[in-house]
Design an enzyme around this catalytic site. Structure first.
Site, short mmCIF file in Angstrom:
data_model
loop_
_atom_site.label_atom_id
_atom_site.label_comp_id
_atom_site.label_asym_id
_atom_site.label_seq_id
_atom_site.Cartn_x
_atom_site.Cartn_y
_atom_site.Cartn_z
N CYS A 286 0.83 -1.21 0.00
CA CYS A 286 0.00 0.00 0.00
C CYS A 286 0.86 1.25 0.00
CB CYS A 286 -0.90 0.01 1.23
SG CYS A 286 -1.77 -1.50 1.44
N1 SAJ Z 1 6.63 2.31 8.78
C1 SAJ Z 1 7.72 3.07 9.19
N2 SAJ Z 1 7.53 4.05 10.11
C2 SAJ Z 1 6.29 4.31 10.64
C3 SAJ Z 1 5.18 3.53 10.20
C4 SAJ Z 1 5.37 2.54 9.27
O1 SAJ Z 1 8.85 2.86 8.73
O2 SAJ Z 1 6.18 5.21 11.48
C5 SAJ Z 1 6.81 1.26 7.76
C6 SAJ Z 1 6.32 -0.09 8.21
O3 SAJ Z 1 7.34 -0.80 8.87
C7 SAJ Z 1 5.94 -0.75 6.90
C8 SAJ Z 1 5.45 0.42 6.05
O4 SAJ Z 1 6.01 1.60 6.64
O5 SAJ Z 1 7.05 -1.32 6.28
C9 SAJ Z 1 3.92 0.53 5.97
O6 SAJ Z 1 3.48 0.62 7.30
P1 SAJ Z 1 1.89 0.64 7.63
O7 SAJ Z 1 1.73 0.63 9.11
O8 SAJ Z 1 1.22 1.72 6.90
O9 SAJ Z 1 1.48 -0.79 7.16
P2 SAJ Z 1 0.44 -1.38 6.10
O10 SAJ Z 1 0.80 -0.93 4.75
O11 SAJ Z 1 0.31 -2.81 6.37
O12 SAJ Z 1 -0.98 -0.81 6.53
C10 SAJ Z 1 -1.47 0.27 5.94
C11 SAJ Z 1 -2.48 0.81 6.93
N3 SAJ Z 1 -1.75 1.17 8.14
C12 SAJ Z 1 -2.25 1.89 9.13
O13 SAJ Z 1 -3.24 2.55 8.98
C13 SAJ Z 1 -1.54 1.81 10.44
C14 SAJ Z 1 -3.15 1.88 6.22
O14 SAJ Z 1 -2.23 2.81 5.73
C15 SAJ Z 1 -3.98 1.29 5.15
O15 SAJ Z 1 -5.28 1.11 5.66
C16 SAJ Z 1 -3.46 -0.05 4.65
O16 SAJ Z 1 -2.07 -0.05 4.69
C17 SAJ Z 1 -3.98 -0.26 3.26
O17 SAJ Z 1 -4.45 -1.34 3.02
O18 SAJ Z 1 -3.96 0.67 2.47
#
Ligand code: SAJ
Length: 449
Positions: A286
């Site tokens: 995503c």
């Molecule tokens: N990450 C960081 N720093 C942060 C947060 C995340 O480095 O502060 C990294 C994570 O380790 C990961 C990536 O970014 O590799 C994405 O993190 P994420 O928490 O956004 O994970 P996803 O992609 O599984 O989930 C997201 C959803 N996350 C949250 O809302 C917490 C959201 O953005 C969407 O609902 C979902 O993808 C989607 O399906 O679009």
């Protein structure tokens, strides 16, 4: 108004009212195209409340697993899957032949990027054509896949209307972007509020009603484009803020400031801030992908989305920085990259999951292998990975293994790792997730990103 127009109007209303009735009394047959991390939980939720659900899954192995009640998605409870399959409420198919039986068809297929970071709508287009071949009056089609504003109205609608049926009269079309946070135990398909948008009133009314059958809070918006933009904004918001944390870390590295201490202190502010932390990069299907759908579409309007491209650029270079910092740590021991034995902890793209698609940890490993390092990995959720055309298998995290390597890199902060023991036994640790920063033990051998 002429009699024939009146008749047509009545007939159209008949079509709408019949579908509405079926949704309310749950006799509507629901098709879910794509039984992945979005489609399978959705299919199980609909089946649990009594809808007859037909999944259409291109992967016969997955279709077969579903029909045997065998789960393969972390966010699905296997007992619930077994129950709805045994009760006959959920069945997986591998073809579109039964589309005419479906009253609602929900599309949950991937929307990846090409190598040039441009949208790849091949799955959405292929599925839309397959549905169009069988489309009949009285059906609702909704797209859940994340995409650029305009996909539903400009790409899907013409294909679905090509056979002569008209949206908002004969069939109904909407966009309801998936909102899944994989692994999140608190927010599930049922209690996560959901946006629904459609470009005609009847499509909006019927799609809102459909989603309200299993989702506590449905948020209707006035067009498919608005719904598409909502979702892409949500993920852009995360990508940009993660990139901001990563850029701050790169600066703090230059200024010899502990970025984790800065962020932890900044997040004590009770308002107007939200915790984002640096890491080895941004993984999943995503955040590293969806914002580039909007970036691509914006160019059509002669508009540069600077934040999106800059965030992508910063996030994509994080694995290279991890490799550079790893060599700095090894250099303190006089160990050359090509002679280093390195243990990477965590292959998955985020904690407590086994999904290693688009994982930055894999990119880090690829770079280390290219530098000649002798690399092993440990991830309790990932038994094997493919890195740079090689298959690597999970190495058990024993004291002997920890003591045998020159450097341990924590690439994913899985909760079940014993970090105290790791710090106690390892020669040197590069912690890219800051997961050791609050541990009260001697940490001279730990370097934070
Ligand atoms: N990450 C960081 N720093 C942060 C947060 C995340 O480095 O502060 C990294 C994570 O380790 C990961 C990536 O970014 O590799 C994405 O993190 P994420 O928490 O956004 O994970 P996803 O992609 O599984 O989930 C997201 C959803 N996350 C949250 O809302 C917490 C959201 O953005 C969407 O609902 C979902 O993808 C989607 O399906 O679009």
């Amino acid at each position: 108004m002429s009699i024939s127009t009146l008749m047509t109007e009545q007939n159209q209303n008949q079509v709408f009212l019949q579908l509405k009735e079926k949704i309310i009394n749950r006799t509507a047959i629901v098709g879910v195209v794509g039984l992945g991390y979005v489609g399978l939980p959705f299919a199980v939720e609909k089946a649990k409340v009594g809808f007859q659900v037909l999944g259409v899954e291109q992967n016969p192995v997955r279709a077969d697993s579903v029909n045997r009640g065998q789960n393969y998605i972390a966010d699905v409870i296997e007992e619930e899957l077994q129950q709805v399959v045994q009760n006959g409420y959920l069945k997986a198919l591998t073809s579109f032949d039964q589309v005419p039986e479906m009253d609602v068809i929900v599309i949950c297929v991937p929307t990846p990027l090409t190598k040039n970071l441009t949208p790849n709508l091949a799955y959405v287009e292929s599925v839309t054509h397959s549905i169009a071949e069988h489309l009949r009056p009285g059906q609702l089609v909704t797209l859940e896949s994340t995409t650029y504003p305009g996909t539903v109205d400009e790409v899907m609608r013409p294909v679905l209307e090509a056979g002569g049926l008209k949206q908002g009269e004969d069939f109904f079309l909407a966009h309801s972007p998936e909102r899944v946070d994989p692994g999140n135990q608190r927010y599930t398909t049922k209690n996560t509020s959901k946006v629904v948008g459609a470009s005609d009133p009847l499509s909006l009314e019927i799609s809102t009603l459909f989603y309200q059958q299993t989702i506590l809070h449905v948020v209707p918006v006035t067009s498919a484009k608005v719904a598409e933009m909502v979702k892409v904004f949500e993920n852009t918001f995360r990508a940009v803020n993660i990139a901001l944390a990563n850029e701050l870390m790169l600066l703090c590295d230059r200024m010899d400031i502990n970025v984790w201490e800065v962020l932890d202190a900044a997040n004590t502010k009770p308002f107007g801030i939200m915790p984002f932390y640096p890491g080895p990069g941004v993984g999943g299907h995503c955040i590293p992908i969806d914002p580039h759908y909007l970036e691509w579409k914006a160019k059509e309007f002669d508009f540069e989305t600077h934040f999106i491209s800059l965030a992508g650029e910063i996030n994509r270079k994080m694995p290279v920085f991890v490799r550079e910092k790893a060599w700095r740590v090894l250099n303190q021991f006089g160990i050359a990259p090509a002679r280093a034995k390195v243990l990477v902890i965590g292959a998955a793209y985020k904690k407590d999951l086994g999904d290693w698609r688009e994982s930055p940890a894999i990119t880090v490993m690829k770079l280390l292998l290219a530098d000649g390092a002798n690399l092993i990995y440990h991830d309790p959720y990932v038994p094997e990975i493919q890195v740079a055309h090689r298959v690597l298998y999970n190495t058990e995290l024993t004291d002997a293994v920890i003591q045998s390597v020159d450097l341990v890199i924590i690439a994913t902060d899985h909760g079940k790792i014993d970090y105290n023991n790791l710090i106690h036994k390892a020669k040197a640790i590069l912690d890219t997730r800051g997961v050791t920063r609050h541990l009260n033990c001697p940490k001279e051998n730990v370097v934070l990103l």
